[in-house]
Write a protein that holds these residues in place. Structure first.
Motif, PDB file in Angstrom:
ATOM      1  N   UNK A 134       0.810  -1.217   0.000  1.00  0.00           N
ATOM      2  CA  UNK A 134       0.000   0.000   0.000  1.00  0.00           C
ATOM      3  C   UNK A 134       0.844   1.269   0.000  1.00  0.00           C
ATOM      4  N   UNK A 135       2.174   1.123  -0.134  1.00  0.00           N
ATOM      5  CA  UNK A 135       3.042   2.307  -0.130  1.00  0.00           C
ATOM      6  C   UNK A 135       2.807   3.136  -1.394  1.00  0.00           C
ATOM      7  N   UNK A 136       3.172   4.407  -1.310  1.00  0.00           N
ATOM      8  CA  UNK A 136       3.021   5.321  -2.448  1.00  0.00           C
ATOM      9  C   UNK A 136       3.711   4.805  -3.700  1.00  0.00           C
ATOM     10  N   UNK A 150       3.653   2.084  -5.049  1.00  0.00           N
ATOM     11  CA  UNK A 150       2.803   1.239  -5.860  1.00  0.00           C
ATOM     12  C   UNK A 150       1.738   1.990  -6.639  1.00  0.00           C
ATOM     13  N   UNK A 151       1.622   3.291  -6.408  1.00  0.00           N
ATOM     14  CA  UNK A 151       0.631   4.096  -7.133  1.00  0.00           C
ATOM     15  C   UNK A 151       1.172   4.468  -8.514  1.00  0.00           C
ATOM     16  N   UNK A 152       0.332   4.390  -9.505  1.00  0.00           N
ATOM     17  CA  UNK A 152       0.758   4.746 -10.856  1.00  0.00           C
ATOM     18  C   UNK A 152       1.167   6.216 -10.901  1.00  0.00           C
ATOM     19  N   UNK A 153       2.332   6.475 -11.512  1.00  0.00           N
ATOM     20  CA  UNK A 153       2.836   7.841 -11.601  1.00  0.00           C
ATOM     21  C   UNK A 153       3.697   8.254 -10.429  1.00  0.00           C
ATOM     22  N   UNK A 154       3.749   7.399  -9.396  1.00  0.00           N
ATOM     23  CA  UNK A 154       4.556   7.719  -8.213  1.00  0.00           C
ATOM     24  C   UNK A 154       5.837   6.889  -8.171  1.00  0.00           C
ATOM     25  N   UNK A 155       6.145   6.221  -9.292  1.00  0.00           N
ATOM     26  CA  UNK A 155       7.384   5.454  -9.407  1.00  0.00           C
ATOM     27  C   UNK A 155       8.009   5.743 -10.772  1.00  0.00           C
ATOM     28  N   UNK A 156       9.238   5.292 -10.943  1.00  0.00           N
ATOM     29  CA  UNK A 156       9.983   5.592 -12.182  1.00  0.00           C
ATOM     30  C   UNK A 156       9.567   4.697 -13.344  1.00  0.00           C
ATOM     31  N   UNK A 157       8.652   3.745 -13.092  1.00  0.00           N
ATOM     32  CA  UNK A 157       8.280   2.778 -14.137  1.00  0.00           C
ATOM     33  C   UNK A 157       6.905   3.049 -14.729  1.00  0.00           C
ATOM     34  N   UNK A 158       6.290   4.219 -14.438  1.00  0.00           N
ATOM     35  CA  UNK A 158       4.952   4.502 -14.975  1.00  0.00           C
ATOM     36  C   UNK A 158       4.805   5.975 -15.322  1.00  0.00           C
ATOM     37  N   UNK A 159       4.023   6.220 -16.389  1.00  0.00           N
ATOM     38  CA  UNK A 159       3.766   7.568 -16.899  1.00  0.00           C
ATOM     39  C   UNK A 159       2.264   7.659 -17.162  1.00  0.00           C
ATOM     40  N   UNK A 160       1.535   8.498 -16.427  1.00  0.00           N
ATOM     41  CA  UNK A 160       0.072   8.490 -16.544  1.00  0.00           C
ATOM     42  C   UNK A 160      -0.525   9.899 -16.538  1.00  0.00           C
ATOM     43  N   UNK A 161      -1.675   9.999 -17.233  1.00  0.00           N
ATOM     44  CA  UNK A 161      -2.545  11.169 -17.149  1.00  0.00           C
ATOM     45  C   UNK A 161      -3.573  10.854 -16.088  1.00  0.00           C
ATOM     46  N   UNK A 162      -3.761  11.791 -15.152  1.00  0.00           N
ATOM     47  CA  UNK A 162      -4.579  11.504 -13.968  1.00  0.00           C
ATOM     48  C   UNK A 162      -5.694  12.529 -13.801  1.00  0.00           C
ATOM     49  N   UNK A 163      -6.859  12.038 -13.418  1.00  0.00           N
ATOM     50  CA  UNK A 163      -7.932  12.933 -12.984  1.00  0.00           C
ATOM     51  C   UNK A 163      -8.365  12.558 -11.577  1.00  0.00           C
ATOM     52  N   UNK A 164      -8.474  13.571 -10.715  1.00  0.00           N
ATOM     53  CA  UNK A 164      -9.087  13.369  -9.406  1.00  0.00           C
ATOM     54  C   UNK A 164     -10.031  14.537  -9.166  1.00  0.00           C
ATOM     55  N   UNK A 165     -11.346  14.272  -9.260  1.00  0.00           N
ATOM     56  CA  UNK A 165     -12.369  15.301  -9.167  1.00  0.00           C
ATOM     57  C   UNK A 165     -12.155  16.331 -10.289  1.00  0.00           C
ATOM     58  N   UNK A 166     -11.832  17.569  -9.941  1.00  0.00           N
ATOM     59  CA  UNK A 166     -11.636  18.600 -10.971  1.00  0.00           C
ATOM     60  C   UNK A 166     -10.155  18.877 -11.237  1.00  0.00           C
ATOM     61  N   UNK A 167      -9.280  18.031 -10.688  1.00  0.00           N
ATOM     62  CA  UNK A 167      -7.834  18.226 -10.839  1.00  0.00           C
ATOM     63  C   UNK A 167      -7.274  17.237 -11.856  1.00  0.00           C
ATOM     64  N   UNK A 197       4.678  11.225 -13.141  1.00  0.00           N
ATOM     65  CA  UNK A 197       5.786  10.294 -13.360  1.00  0.00           C
ATOM     66  C   UNK A 197       6.795  10.491 -12.238  1.00  0.00           C
ATOM     67  N   UNK A 198       7.235   9.375 -11.656  1.00  0.00           N
ATOM     68  CA  UNK A 198       8.258   9.386 -10.595  1.00  0.00           C
ATOM     69  C   UNK A 198       7.880  10.319  -9.449  1.00  0.00           C
ATOM     70  N   UNK A 199       6.579  10.408  -9.161  1.00  0.00           N
ATOM     71  CA  UNK A 199       6.127  11.216  -8.029  1.00  0.00           C
ATOM     72  C   UNK A 199       6.238  12.707  -8.249  1.00  0.00           C
ATOM     73  N   UNK A 200       6.396  13.125  -9.511  1.00  0.00           N
ATOM     74  CA  UNK A 200       6.519  14.554  -9.812  1.00  0.00           C
ATOM     75  C   UNK A 200       5.324  14.982 -10.667  1.00  0.00           C
ATOM     76  N   UNK A 201       4.267  15.495 -10.036  1.00  0.00           N
ATOM     77  CA  UNK A 201       3.061  15.869 -10.785  1.00  0.00           C
ATOM     78  C   UNK A 201       3.243  17.156 -11.576  1.00  0.00           C
ATOM     79  N   UNK A 202       2.680  17.169 -12.758  1.00  0.00           N
ATOM     80  CA  UNK A 202       2.636  18.390 -13.572  1.00  0.00           C
ATOM     81  C   UNK A 202       1.172  18.708 -13.842  1.00  0.00           C
ATOM     82  N   UNK A 203       0.687  19.874 -13.374  1.00  0.00           N
ATOM     83  CA  UNK A 203      -0.730  20.194 -13.552  1.00  0.00           C
ATOM     84  C   UNK A 203      -1.092  20.370 -15.020  1.00  0.00           C
ATOM     85  N   UNK A 204      -2.318  19.954 -15.369  1.00  0.00           N
ATOM     86  CA  UNK A 204      -2.850  20.126 -16.722  1.00  0.00           C
ATOM     87  C   UNK A 204      -4.118  20.966 -16.600  1.00  0.00           C
TER      88      UNK A 204
END
Length: 339
Positions: free
Chosen positions: A251-253, A255-272, A277-284
């Motif tokens: 359950x550590x961070x 394992x979350x997509x985009x919070x490790x060096x092995x995943x690159x994702x577009x994310x939506x959470x509510x209106x955000x 990637x690698x735990x470095x969010x870039x706002x869209x």
């Protein structure tokens, strides 16, 4: 009674006559006018298509010319820089070679007293060598890929891949990877989130044990690949790609997509909306939430792009040299998303 029946028949005849006149007018006047209207509208539509495509073609020709000129100019610049360096370092080699010959000559021909007398001359000559530094890596000697950056070409290319030419690849969800918080529809196209964990084999090494993630069955390792995902039902999801080494358990961070060096994702959470990637969010920044998102991967070109097919807008583009095959990956934490 005879006159009543006669009157009824007369009325019926009059109605038929009026009905026939209306139909005749429709056949003789309305339909030919409609036909002429259709011919005119079709001709105008053809002209509009031709004019707009000519304009697009002209814009593409101009863009092609400008971009090719920029490529040529950048090639010439880099080439001239290399030639300048070659001249400079060839001269340096010549100087060092002559100096070494001079020193060897001094060592072999002069005794200690002669060397002492020639000390000043030797010092002055060797000082030249001290001023010749070793070659350093310089960006000026590389071809700068940014010379072909073009918003117009970028949009047209993404639109052509996702909407016009090659279309979308057939993506299948690997059921062995399904988080216990996710269920897969019968047609294997819809992922649905449930806060209650399903009873599944959590010891399966491929399965995501805690975070609501799922992988596709097959990776991409070359070419240009594209797929579309319907996201209008969900306000908490992630889409993108990952290496097979992406963490699956715990359950550590990490394992979350985009919070490790092995995943690159577009994310939506509510209106955000964010790229992760690698735990470095870039706002869209988006004006409205897209109903569908196209994911475009140019493996050789090293680009991952997220696209809104409805508005033909690029939501986010990330450049990355992928060193191993990548899998389409998904996460859902509200309602459902569909391939």
């Amino acid at each position: 009674p005879r006159s009543v029946s006669q009157n009824k028949l007369v009325e019926r005849c009059e109605r038929i006559q009026l009905q026939s006149a209306a139909i005749a007018r429709h056949v003789d006047e309305v339909l030919p006018a409609k036909d002429q209207g259709v011919l005119s509208a079709a001709s105008a539509a053809r002209e509009l298509v031709i004019q707009r495509l000519l304009l697009v073609g002209k814009a593409c020709e101009n863009e092609e010319q400008q971009l090719l000129e920029r490529v040529h100019a950048e090639e010439e610049r880099a080439h001239q820089s290399i030639l300048t360096q070659q001249v400079h370092w060839t001269e340096a080699l010549h100087k060092l070679g002559a100096l070494r010959t001079y020193l060897v000559d001094m060592i072999t021909k002069l005794d200690d007293q002669g060397l002492l007398r020639a000390e000043q001359e030797i010092f002055e000559r060797t000082e030249v060598a001290e001023g010749i530094l070793e070659p350093q890596e310089s960006l000026k000697l590389n071809f700068n890929q940014s010379c072909v950056q073009s918003p117009l070409l970028h949009r047209l290319w993404a639109c052509a891949v996702l909407c016009c030419l090659t279309g979308s690849q057939e993506i299948h969800i690997d059921e062995k990877t399904l988080s216990p918080h996710l269920s897969l529809s019968e047609d294997k196209r819809t992922l649905t989130f449930s806060p209650k964990k399903a009873k599944v084999d959590l010891d399966c090494p491929e399965r995501f044990g805690h975070w609501p993630n799922a992988l596709a069955t097959a990776p991409f390792h070359s070419g240009v690949c594209a797929w579309k995902v319907s996201v209008e039902q969900s306000c908490a999801y992630k889409l993108g790609v990952c290496y097979s080494s992406v963490p699956r358990k715990g359950s550590a961070n990490e394992g979350r997509l985009g919070f490790n060096a092995a995943s690159w994702v577009f994310s939506r959470y509510d209106k955000e909306f964010r790229f992760l990637h690698a735990g470095q969010p870039q706002p869209v920044e988006l004006i409205k939430a897209p109903a569908e998102i196209g994911v475009l991967l140019d493996f050789a070109g090293g680009e991952l792009l997220f696209y809104d097919p409805d508005s033909c807008a690029i939501l986010f583009s990330h450049r990355q040299a992928f060193l191993e095959p990548v899998y389409p990956v998904f996460a859902v934490a509200h309602q459902s998303i569909s391939l």
